[in-house]
Scaffold this active site. Sequence first.
Site, PDB file in Angstrom:
ATOM      1  N   LYS A   1      -1.628  -1.276  11.941  1.00 27.90           N
ATOM      2  CA  LYS A   1      -2.101  -2.236  10.961  1.00 27.90           C
ATOM      3  C   LYS A   1      -2.132  -3.660  11.532  1.00 27.90           C
ATOM      4  CE  LYS A   1      -2.705   0.635   7.483  1.00 27.90           C
ATOM      5  NZ  LYS A   1      -2.002   1.878   7.591  1.00 27.90           N
TER       6      LYS A   1
HETATM    7  C1  LIG Z   1      -1.666   2.999   6.486  1.00 28.48           C
HETATM    8  C2  LIG Z   1      -2.084   3.384   5.121  1.00 28.48           C
HETATM    9  C3  LIG Z   1      -1.211   3.952   4.182  1.00 28.48           C
HETATM   10  C4  LIG Z   1       0.179   4.389   4.508  1.00 28.48           C
HETATM   11  O1  LIG Z   1       0.920   3.514   5.192  1.00 28.48           O
HETATM   12  P1  LIG Z   1       2.080   4.041   6.184  1.00 28.48           P
HETATM   13  O2  LIG Z   1       2.793   2.780   6.484  1.00 28.48           O
HETATM   14  O3  LIG Z   1       1.402   4.648   7.369  1.00 28.48           O
HETATM   15  O4  LIG Z   1       2.903   4.999   5.430  1.00 28.48           O
HETATM   16  C5  LIG Z   1      -1.672   4.182   2.912  1.00 28.48           C
HETATM   17  N1  LIG Z   1      -2.924   3.917   2.556  1.00 28.48           N
HETATM   18  C6  LIG Z   1      -3.802   3.406   3.432  1.00 28.48           C
HETATM   19  C7  LIG Z   1      -5.199   3.119   2.974  1.00 28.48           C
HETATM   20  C8  LIG Z   1      -3.419   3.147   4.744  1.00 28.48           C
HETATM   21  O5  LIG Z   1      -4.314   2.671   5.606  1.00 28.48           O
END
Ligand SMILES: *Cc1c(COP(=O)(O)O)cnc(C)c1O
Length: 436
Positions: A223
């Site tokens: 992210k």
């Molecule tokens: C990354 C993501 C998640 C989950 O996040 P994690 O930190 O990987 O558990 C949920 N929804 C979306 C759209 C994401 O991109």
Amino acid sequence: MHTPASRRNFLGCAASAAVVASLARVSAAESQSTATAPRAASGTDWPLIGGTDEKALIDVLRSGRWGRTSGGARNREFETVFAQRMQAKHCIATSSGTTALLTALGALNIGPGDEVVLPPYTFVATFNAITASFALPVFADTDPATLQIDAQSVAAAISPATRLLLPVHIGGTAADLDALATLARARNLPLIEDACQAPLAEWNGRPVGTHGLGGCFSFQAGKNLTAGEGGAVVTNDDDFAHRCYNFHTPGGGKPAPSLGRGANFRLTEFQAALLLSQWTRFEAQQKERADNAAHLSRLLAAIPGIAPAKLTPGNTRNGWHLYMFRYDAAKFAGLPRAKFLHALAKEGVAASAGYTALNLSPHVQALAKNPHYRRIYGDAGMAQWLERNRCPANDRVVEETVWLGQAKLLGSRASMERIAEKIADIQKRAGQLARA
Ligand SMILES: *Cc1c(COP(=O)(O)O)cnc(C)c1O
């Protein structure tokens, strides 16, 4: 970018991995002029490590206060900073985006028998948070122009059992929050934004996350703001905030009635410290991504058959987790998308085909056979569920979309020009490539 499908897609172009890696290093070097600028570890283009990161981590290590329950203050500091910037009254830091979603669903006591509406064009974690709560995920279709959830389809997906609307701001672009918030109010349903890809994105000039009851963020390794793992829930609602806090940490102690459920979804102090350190660079990085994306969009506008995901007037600031565009093979002499991606990779531009159809995936389809779900919703109910999940617009979207990852948008302006040039060049050679 972390669906198995997209990862396979990148690995499918392994022949050019060295080219891609070296290009990424060049563009990272080009964009950073001073010796103290954040840099990537060797052989990767993300995350970027900045000068304050090591000290932030070592300070926590030496303090002996490694968790918020051992008196550490970093969680609280990060929550304060993040809430302020998101124009939210409350922030609850969590161990991941998934656990942020689970915290929100737990605080709302979403459970067996409840339906939650979500888009199919999302990371599987959105779906998993619903099924981990034994609620029934109901898919609403995708708007092919924006690639975001279609609010009209959301309205059609609502049933008497619906307990929550869970739209996603995919790629960092806000879904139509005017339509969704209006719908939520009209149907008296809570709205939680899955803003995991969208910190600093805005709708109508206000950060995403508090346009409904609350929003969830992720700080997972890929992210734009990351501590390897991590997440957050934001809200302006005191009672919901207290329920979230108590759900995410046993014995939370906030004044909210218990429903007998809870978990430990706390973020460590190491992660909170790393987030605070990354935060000092985040605004500048997002600006860089936005400038590069705008430049790339201007260049791609000259190439027929490349249609960047539409930004609507409500999208006053984009989060740029993904640069997404539709690829029209007909304008490329019928060159299939997979061959287009392969040709791009050979030219040193790693791009992904993005999500496959989540609603049709084996993981999602398996839910219809899950014994708990058959008991809760009945065999007929689960058979009907498979029918309800059809998303014809999304079926086309997943065949035609191409992504460039957020780290690419931190490259130089020249690297944006190179991407557009390579695509234009492939278009010229498309007939020949299609026959090869
Ligand atoms: C990354 C993501 C998640 C989950 O996040 P994690 O930190 O990987 O558990 C949920 N929804 C979306 C759209 C994401 O991109």
